[in-house]
Design an enzyme around this catalytic site. Sequence first.
Site, PDB file in Angstrom:
ATOM      1  CB  ALA A   1      32.889  46.456  43.331  1.00 53.11           C
TER       2      ALA A   1
ATOM      3  NE  ARG B   1      32.506  43.272  34.988  1.00 50.49           N
ATOM      4  CZ  ARG B   1      33.405  42.542  35.615  1.00 50.49           C
ATOM      5  NH1 ARG B   1      34.687  42.574  35.262  1.00 50.49           N
ATOM      6  NH2 ARG B   1      33.080  41.763  36.617  1.00 50.49           N
TER       7      ARG B   1
ATOM      8  CG  ASN C   1      30.225  38.648  44.104  1.00 43.05           C
ATOM      9  OD1 ASN C   1      30.766  39.669  43.660  1.00 43.05           O
ATOM     10  ND2 ASN C   1      30.525  37.451  43.639  1.00 43.05           N
ATOM     11  CE  LYS C   2      27.212  40.284  38.252  1.00 39.14           C
ATOM     12  NZ  LYS C   2      26.253  41.392  38.026  1.00 39.14           N
TER      13      LYS C   2
ATOM     14  NE  ARG D   1      26.379  48.061  37.243  1.00 38.43           N
ATOM     15  CZ  ARG D   1      27.017  46.887  37.165  1.00 38.43           C
ATOM     16  NH1 ARG D   1      28.306  46.851  36.852  1.00 38.43           N
ATOM     17  NH2 ARG D   1      26.376  45.759  37.405  1.00 38.43           N
TER      18      ARG D   1
ATOM     19  CG  ASP E   1      29.493  43.989  43.276  1.00 42.32           C
ATOM     20  OD1 ASP E   1      29.584  42.767  43.122  1.00 42.32           O
ATOM     21  OD2 ASP E   1      29.798  44.825  42.408  1.00 42.32           O
TER      22      ASP E   1
HETATM   23  O1  MRU Z   1      27.892  43.446  37.271  1.00 41.99           O
HETATM   24  P1  MRU Z   1      29.372  43.388  37.425  1.00 41.99           P
HETATM   25  O2  MRU Z   1      30.072  42.670  36.322  1.00 41.99           O
HETATM   26  O3  MRU Z   1      29.953  44.751  37.689  1.00 41.99           O
HETATM   27  O4  MRU Z   1      29.567  42.529  38.750  1.00 41.99           O
HETATM   28  C1  MRU Z   1      30.864  42.235  39.186  1.00 41.99           C
HETATM   29  C2  MRU Z   1      30.896  41.381  40.394  1.00 41.99           C
HETATM   30  O5  MRU Z   1      29.885  40.959  40.906  1.00 41.99           O
HETATM   31  C3  MRU Z   1      32.231  41.154  41.012  1.00 41.99           C
HETATM   32  O6  MRU Z   1      32.315  39.883  41.580  1.00 41.99           O
HETATM   33  C4  MRU Z   1      32.469  42.206  42.107  1.00 41.99           C
HETATM   34  O7  MRU Z   1      32.243  43.484  41.593  1.00 41.99           O
HETATM   35  C5  MRU Z   1      33.824  42.134  42.683  1.00 41.99           C
HETATM   36  S1  MRU Z   1      35.024  42.707  41.540  1.00 41.99           S
HETATM   37  C6  MRU Z   1      36.551  42.644  42.255  1.00 41.99           C
END
Ligand code: MRU
Length: 354
Positions: free
Chosen positions: A54, A52, A255-256, A95, A245
């Site tokens: 991005a 997981r 982002n998350k 995703r 993301d």
């Molecule tokens: O759902 P995830 O764990 O894939 O989400 C990850 C994030 O939101 C990260 O902050 C984002 O992908 C940046 S990773 C360099």
Amino acid sequence: MSNHFPNQVYPVYWYEDHVRLIDQTHLPNEFAVVEISRSDDMALAIKTMIVRGAPAIGVAAAYGVYLGAREIQTDDRDQFLAKLEQVATQLKATRPTAVNLFWAIDRMLKTARQTVGTVTYLKQALLETAKSINAEDLATCQAIGDHGLDVLPKTPAQLRLLTHCNAGALATAGYGTALGVVRSAWREGRLEKLYADETRPRLQGAKLTTWECVQDGIPVTLITDNMAAHCMKQGLIDAVVVGADRIAANGDAANKIGTYSLAIVAQAHNIPFFVAAPLSTVDFSLRDGSQIPIEERDPVEVYKIGETRICPPGVEFYNPSFDVTPAHLITAIITEFGAVQPGDLVKFHEKQVV
Ligand code: MRU
């Protein structure tokens, strides 16, 4: 063989004739490696978040395209390309939010279409492209980390940074984006400590970010998501650094889930809020953040913590996995080419590609 070297974690890499992934669903309690030889298995690994983050899912999907190509049994170029499109479609369906997934798969498809030669030769070119995407992402993250040093506050001499989720080595080919900035600051003696939000519901901050910090000896304090405003009010945080993301052309950044509220409280306390991401995370086809597709995940992530149900039956659930932070709350976006004001992304991009 372990792929965990001191100070270096590679969550996805090519090993002999297949891909190795760190199984991120088992960290921090167990360091397990999953061997992936088929495109179907790679799609499942992305969907179930064995891999997981991005950039990491972009790299994994690129290898997934090659693994799918390897399974196609034809010498006919047109038939091969048609079947490869099906492989790509399956990987793209895993995703929806992180644009790196689509960016990497499209780059693989372009390689296949543009390479002249036999199907065997095309397959070899696809593996080389996937390896390049992997290697480039590692270099990109190191550059992002170092460019972060230019924009972090100059005082105090040793900063207290806050991050959300995991934008670390585990979320990329290695080193990380937001955690890349943290790593570079630590290396240069400019970090006192990192605060890590736990990041409900999947706890990437608690499980993954703290794990990475412990591996590298970076001082880290874990807080629950609802503690950030209090910590800022107490004067414990000098800057916030998060990953992304997908970023729209106007600088709005997905982002998350929880990142948006963090940006609002950072602004309320006059604390700089940085987004660290490669330029490939910017989707210039989207005018603004309202066009970014937001993944919704299984409600079980909300109503259970581990195996324990935390609410009575009869409750409804909502589980958006990402939110969008508007550009006006972002101090700067830190890319591999340097930091840029969110509103200047388009001009900045044009300058990099000419
Ligand atoms: O759902 P995830 O764990 O894939 O989400 C990850 C994030 O939101 C990260 O902050 C984002 O992908 C940046 S990773 C360099």
